[in-house]
Design a protein around this motif. Structure first.
Motif, short mmCIF file in Angstrom:
data_model
loop_
_atom_site.label_atom_id
_atom_site.label_comp_id
_atom_site.label_asym_id
_atom_site.label_seq_id
_atom_site.Cartn_x
_atom_site.Cartn_y
_atom_site.Cartn_z
N SER A 1 22.64 -94.23 -58.94
CA SER A 1 22.84 -92.80 -58.54
C SER A 1 23.86 -92.17 -59.63
O SER A 1 24.72 -92.62 -59.90
CB SER A 1 23.58 -92.57 -57.24
OG SER A 1 23.72 -91.25 -56.90
N ARG B 1 22.18 -84.44 -58.08
CA ARG B 1 22.34 -85.82 -58.38
C ARG B 1 20.97 -86.29 -58.72
O ARG B 1 19.89 -85.79 -58.25
CB ARG B 1 22.42 -86.47 -56.81
CG ARG B 1 22.58 -87.89 -56.62
CD ARG B 1 22.62 -88.41 -55.07
NE ARG B 1 24.08 -88.16 -54.49
CZ ARG B 1 24.13 -87.18 -53.84
NH1 ARG B 1 22.94 -86.74 -53.12
NH2 ARG B 1 25.14 -86.84 -53.05
N LEU C 1 18.34 -89.74 -60.11
CA LEU C 1 18.06 -91.16 -59.85
C LEU C 1 18.07 -91.60 -61.14
O LEU C 1 17.11 -91.41 -61.81
CB LEU C 1 17.16 -91.24 -58.83
CG LEU C 1 16.79 -92.68 -58.66
CD1 LEU C 1 17.84 -93.62 -57.68
CD2 LEU C 1 15.44 -92.62 -57.48
N PHE D 1 16.02 -90.29 -50.54
CA PHE D 1 17.42 -90.05 -51.69
C PHE D 1 17.14 -89.01 -51.97
O PHE D 1 16.14 -88.20 -52.29
CB PHE D 1 16.78 -90.97 -52.82
CG PHE D 1 17.92 -91.01 -53.96
CD1 PHE D 1 19.14 -91.83 -53.96
CD2 PHE D 1 18.06 -89.67 -54.74
CE1 PHE D 1 19.98 -91.47 -54.93
CE2 PHE D 1 18.89 -89.76 -55.86
CZ PHE D 1 19.99 -90.58 -55.89
N GLU E 1 23.69 -89.74 -49.92
CA GLU E 1 22.72 -90.23 -51.18
C GLU E 1 21.19 -90.82 -50.38
O GLU E 1 20.11 -90.21 -50.88
CB GLU E 1 23.29 -91.12 -51.82
CG GLU E 1 24.34 -90.84 -52.68
CD GLU E 1 24.66 -92.15 -53.68
OE1 GLU E 1 24.12 -93.18 -53.56
OE2 GLU E 1 25.68 -91.74 -54.36
N LEU F 1 23.15 -95.31 -52.28
CA LEU F 1 22.25 -96.12 -52.90
C LEU F 1 22.66 -97.56 -52.76
O LEU F 1 21.91 -98.42 -52.93
CB LEU F 1 21.83 -95.54 -54.14
CG LEU F 1 20.84 -96.08 -54.66
CD1 LEU F 1 19.38 -96.02 -54.09
CD2 LEU F 1 20.70 -95.52 -56.23
#
Length: 282
Positions: A6, A45, A47, A250, A258, A277
């Motif tokens: 993350s 956020r 990934l 997510f 998250e 995560l």
């Protein structure tokens, strides 16, 4: 072996009414707090996917190349940054091989380009940048509703520097086999959502189909969406699929959560467990 991280790019604020559309504040305020100006706190956020010698960053946040007057409209705050978050996992911008842009709204693609000595350059110097062709054309000739979200300085440098590539969801050779792509067009035309097989589970980066866990109810659709009824249809279908297949969702914008799983309730499909995560079992 695929690894997921993350990446925290900081926080911003938007109008709470805009984030929940026709849903009255008496309902959405039960799950989402607003400040005295009716603004709600949202995360940016990303990934990060490490697989088969590829390091793939999904979305980039708003970035910092705009002037202070522009950025003040979004109330950027927090100590997180892309560089700090990458470094915490042992990486730098130069390590990123691919930047996967779910869509080109400024809060997802603004960090794709940096300003260096007055010049606009790709912010990840060794990366290929991926978008969907239909979405790219949509962004270059924006409708009045989205015009302020598609900034040419976030887009054109990628094409001019020859780092822009178009992802074909049917071509599984473009990315590792663990990663697949689903298109959604309620929020904006041809938004890409990556699905990653990880620890024998499917992780779905739900982008702005579900900005936060508070948007799980089908009717909770932001007024930013270009086709709210289509969003509702897409959400309803996705939730059934996700529940049946035990997907882990997510979230890019939820300020506190998250990941989550889903369960059926007497009010429909809702959030079950929430967790970071790092706590996905396997």
């Amino acid at each position: 072996m695929t690894k997921l991280y993350s990446i925290a790019n900081g926080y911003f604020k938007l109008d709470g009414g805009a984030m929940f559309g026709v849903v009255p504040k008496t309902l959405w305020s039960k799950t989402t707090a607003a400040d005295d100006n009716n603004l709600v706190r949202l995360a940016m956020r990303s990934l990060l996917i490490e697989s088969n010698e590829r390091l793939i960053l999904v979305d980039t946040g708003i970035g910092n190349k705009q002037d202070d007057k522009f950025l003040a409209h979004y109330y950027l705050h927090g100590d997180d940054s892309t560089d700090k978050s990458l470094a915490a996992h042992g990486f730098s911008r130069a390590d990123v091989t691919d930047v996967y842009l779910t869509h080109l709204h400024l809060d997802h693609a603004g960090g794709a380009v940096s300003r260096v000595n007055g010049a606009l350059v790709p912010a990840f110097p060794n990366a290929r940048y991926w978008t969907h062709r239909d979405h790219w054309e949509w962004a270059l000739d924006p409708n009045p509703r989205e015009k302020s979200s598609f900034l040419k300085e976030n887009l054109l440098p990628l094409m001019e520097q020859n780092v822009l590539h178009f992802l074909d969801p049917d071509d599984r050779s473009q990315f590792p086999q663990e990663l697949s792509t689903r298109l959604s067009s309620g929020h904006t035309e041809s938004m890409m959502m990556p699905f990653v097989r990880y620890k024998n589970r499917t992780i779905a980066f739900v982008a702005d189909l579900f900005p936060t866990t508070a948007h799980i109810p089908v009717a909770y659709v932001p007024s930013y969406d270009v086709s709210p009824l289509k969003t509702m249809q897409e959400k309803a279908a996705f939730l059934i699929e996700a529940l049946e297949n035990e997907y882990i969702l997510f979230f890019g914008h939820d300020p506190d959560i998250e990941c989550c799983t889903l369960r059926m309730t007497d009010k429909g499909i809702r959030v079950d467990r929430t967790f970071p995560l790092t706590e996905i079992p396997g």
